[in-house]
Design a protein around this motif. Structure first.
Motif, PDB file in Angstrom:
ATOM      1  N   GLU A   4      17.461  24.694  -2.945  1.00 24.40           N
ATOM      2  CA  GLU A   4      17.590  23.256  -2.737  1.00 24.40           C
ATOM      3  C   GLU A   4      16.540  22.733  -1.762  1.00 24.40           C
ATOM      4  N   ILE A   5      16.272  23.522  -0.725  1.00 24.19           N
ATOM      5  CA  ILE A   5      15.262  23.122   0.263  1.00 24.19           C
ATOM      6  C   ILE A   5      13.882  23.090  -0.387  1.00 24.19           C
ATOM      7  N   LYS A   6      13.560  24.102  -1.183  1.00 20.41           N
ATOM      8  CA  LYS A   6      12.270  24.151  -1.869  1.00 20.41           C
ATOM      9  C   LYS A   6      12.122  22.967  -2.815  1.00 20.41           C
ATOM     10  N   GLU A   7      13.202  22.614  -3.545  1.00 21.48           N
ATOM     11  CA  GLU A   7      13.146  21.479  -4.465  1.00 21.48           C
ATOM     12  C   GLU A   7      12.965  20.177  -3.699  1.00 21.48           C
ATOM     13  N   GLU A   8      13.631  20.059  -2.565  1.00 23.49           N
ATOM     14  CA  GLU A   8      13.528  18.838  -1.759  1.00 23.49           C
ATOM     15  C   GLU A   8      12.109  18.662  -1.224  1.00 23.49           C
ATOM     16  N   ILE A   9      11.498  19.759  -0.820  1.00 22.34           N
ATOM     17  CA  ILE A   9      10.131  19.716  -0.283  1.00 22.34           C
ATOM     18  C   ILE A   9       9.144  19.337  -1.377  1.00 22.34           C
ATOM     19  N   SER A  10       9.279  19.911  -2.561  1.00 20.70           N
ATOM     20  CA  SER A  10       8.313  19.679  -3.632  1.00 20.70           C
ATOM     21  C   SER A  10       8.599  18.412  -4.440  1.00 20.70           C
ATOM     22  N   ARG A  11       9.763  17.759  -4.225  1.00 20.15           N
ATOM     23  CA  ARG A  11      10.120  16.557  -4.983  1.00 20.15           C
ATOM     24  C   ARG A  11       9.279  15.376  -4.526  1.00 20.15           C
ATOM     25  N   LYS A  12       8.853  14.577  -5.518  1.00 19.02           N
ATOM     26  CA  LYS A  12       8.058  13.392  -5.256  1.00 19.02           C
ATOM     27  C   LYS A  12       8.993  12.218  -4.995  1.00 19.02           C
ATOM     28  N   ASP A  13       8.702  11.474  -3.928  1.00 13.72           N
ATOM     29  CA  ASP A  13       9.522  10.304  -3.618  1.00 13.72           C
ATOM     30  C   ASP A  13       8.664   9.066  -3.875  1.00 13.72           C
ATOM     31  N   ASP A  14       8.969   8.364  -4.977  1.00 14.38           N
ATOM     32  CA  ASP A  14       8.168   7.216  -5.394  1.00 14.38           C
ATOM     33  C   ASP A  14       8.217   6.083  -4.369  1.00 14.38           C
ATOM     34  N   ARG A  15       9.338   5.904  -3.722  1.00 14.17           N
ATOM     35  CA  ARG A  15       9.452   4.833  -2.728  1.00 14.17           C
ATOM     36  C   ARG A  15       8.502   5.076  -1.563  1.00 14.17           C
ATOM     37  N   LEU A  17       5.761   6.900  -1.655  1.00 11.78           N
ATOM     38  CA  LEU A  17       4.383   6.796  -2.151  1.00 11.78           C
ATOM     39  C   LEU A  17       3.924   5.347  -2.219  1.00 11.78           C
ATOM     40  N   THR A  18       4.786   4.454  -2.640  1.00 10.49           N
ATOM     41  CA  THR A  18       4.405   3.037  -2.683  1.00 10.49           C
ATOM     42  C   THR A  18       4.210   2.476  -1.281  1.00 10.49           C
ATOM     43  N   LEU A  19       5.040   2.908  -0.345  1.00 12.15           N
ATOM     44  CA  LEU A  19       4.851   2.470   1.043  1.00 12.15           C
ATOM     45  C   LEU A  19       3.543   3.012   1.623  1.00 12.15           C
ATOM     46  N   LEU A  20       3.222   4.243   1.257  1.00  7.72           N
ATOM     47  CA  LEU A  20       1.983   4.855   1.749  1.00  7.72           C
ATOM     48  C   LEU A  20       0.758   4.144   1.198  1.00  7.72           C
ATOM     49  N   LYS A  21       0.849   3.656  -0.042  1.00 14.52           N
ATOM     50  CA  LYS A  21      -0.283   2.939  -0.640  1.00 14.52           C
ATOM     51  C   LYS A  21      -0.514   1.605   0.053  1.00 14.52           C
ATOM     52  N   ASP A  22       0.503   1.035   0.658  1.00 16.57           N
ATOM     53  CA  ASP A  22       0.363  -0.240   1.355  1.00 16.57           C
ATOM     54  C   ASP A  22      -0.234  -0.095   2.756  1.00 16.57           C
ATOM     55  N   VAL A  23      -0.301   1.117   3.242  1.00 13.44           N
ATOM     56  CA  VAL A  23      -0.825   1.346   4.594  1.00 13.44           C
ATOM     57  C   VAL A  23      -2.350   1.290   4.549  1.00 13.44           C
ATOM     58  N   TYR A  24      -2.933   0.526   5.469  1.00 11.62           N
ATOM     59  CA  TYR A  24      -4.386   0.430   5.580  1.00 11.62           C
ATOM     60  C   TYR A  24      -4.753   0.609   7.055  1.00 11.62           C
ATOM     61  N   VAL A  25      -5.620   1.564   7.326  1.00 11.61           N
ATOM     62  CA  VAL A  25      -6.024   1.855   8.705  1.00 11.61           C
ATOM     63  C   VAL A  25      -7.488   1.488   8.852  1.00 11.61           C
ATOM     64  N   GLU A  26      -7.770   0.721   9.877  1.00  9.31           N
ATOM     65  CA  GLU A  26      -9.154   0.355  10.164  1.00  9.31           C
ATOM     66  C   GLU A  26      -9.466   0.839  11.576  1.00  9.31           C
ATOM     67  N   SER A  27     -10.558   1.555  11.704  1.00 13.63           N
ATOM     68  CA  SER A  27     -10.910   2.133  12.999  1.00 13.63           C
ATOM     69  C   SER A  27     -12.332   1.727  13.357  1.00 13.63           C
ATOM     70  N   ARG A  28     -12.525   1.385  14.604  1.00 14.97           N
ATOM     71  CA  ARG A  28     -13.860   1.022  15.075  1.00 14.97           C
ATOM     72  C   ARG A  28     -14.128   1.741  16.390  1.00 14.97           C
ATOM     73  N   ASP A  29     -15.352   2.251  16.541  1.00 17.11           N
ATOM     74  CA  ASP A  29     -15.752   2.857  17.809  1.00 17.11           C
ATOM     75  C   ASP A  29     -16.077   1.752  18.799  1.00 17.11           C
ATOM     76  N   PRO A  30     -15.847   2.002  20.073  1.00 13.37           N
ATOM     77  CA  PRO A  30     -16.243   0.989  21.059  1.00 13.37           C
ATOM     78  C   PRO A  30     -17.765   0.864  21.062  1.00 13.37           C
ATOM     79  N   PRO A  31     -18.285  -0.295  21.411  1.00  8.11           N
ATOM     80  CA  PRO A  31     -19.746  -0.468  21.415  1.00  8.11           C
ATOM     81  C   PRO A  31     -20.395   0.485  22.416  1.00  8.11           C
TER      82      PRO A  31
END
Length: 128
Positions: A4-15, A17-31
């Motif tokens: 059950e643990i192995k199945e839980e780890i390998s199972r895809k969670d669509d919810r 994944l959609t939240l992860l696609k909405d994440v946008y990270v922008e990084s800038r070095d200081p001048p």
């Protein structure tokens, strides 16, 4: 239970994944701060070199050294020359010949002594 643990780890969670696609990270070095040297541009000091005086051991050592320095083979050669002929190879002559300071040559001659190989006669070897 482990299955059950192995199945839980390998199972895809669509919810998730959609939240992860909405994440946008922008990084800038200081001048970057550049230190101003005041506009002065000093020329680089080129190290003056001289050809070595190697004699028959030339293949064993470097060909050029900075002025004020000597190579290992030159050091051994000048120490041996001074040991064999101290009247001819004085500290002053060595300083001029190898572009060294007299104080450094005096220290070299005082503190560095080349080894001398001595072979004892056969009759005294047993005593040793």
């Amino acid at each position: 239970d482990r299955q059950e643990i192995k199945e839980e780890i390998s199972r895809k969670d669509d919810r998730l994944l959609t939240l992860l696609k909405d994440v946008y990270v922008e990084s800038r070095d200081p001048p970057v701060q550049v230190k101003d040297g005041g506009g002065e541009h000093l020329p680089c000091k080129q190290e003056e070199k001289r050809l070595t005086k190697l004699g028959h051991l030339g293949d064993l050592d470097v060909k050029k050294v900075p002025k004020g320095k000597i190579s290992i083979v030159e050091a051994l050669t000048l120490l041996n020359n001074h040991k064999l002929h101290p009247q001819i190879w004085t500290a002053e002559k060595i300083a001029v010949e190898y572009s060294l300071e007299l104080k450094e040559v005096n220290s070299l001659l005082e503190f560095f002594i080349p080894f001398a190989v001595q072979e004892f006669p056969k009759e005294t070897r047993k005593a040793i």
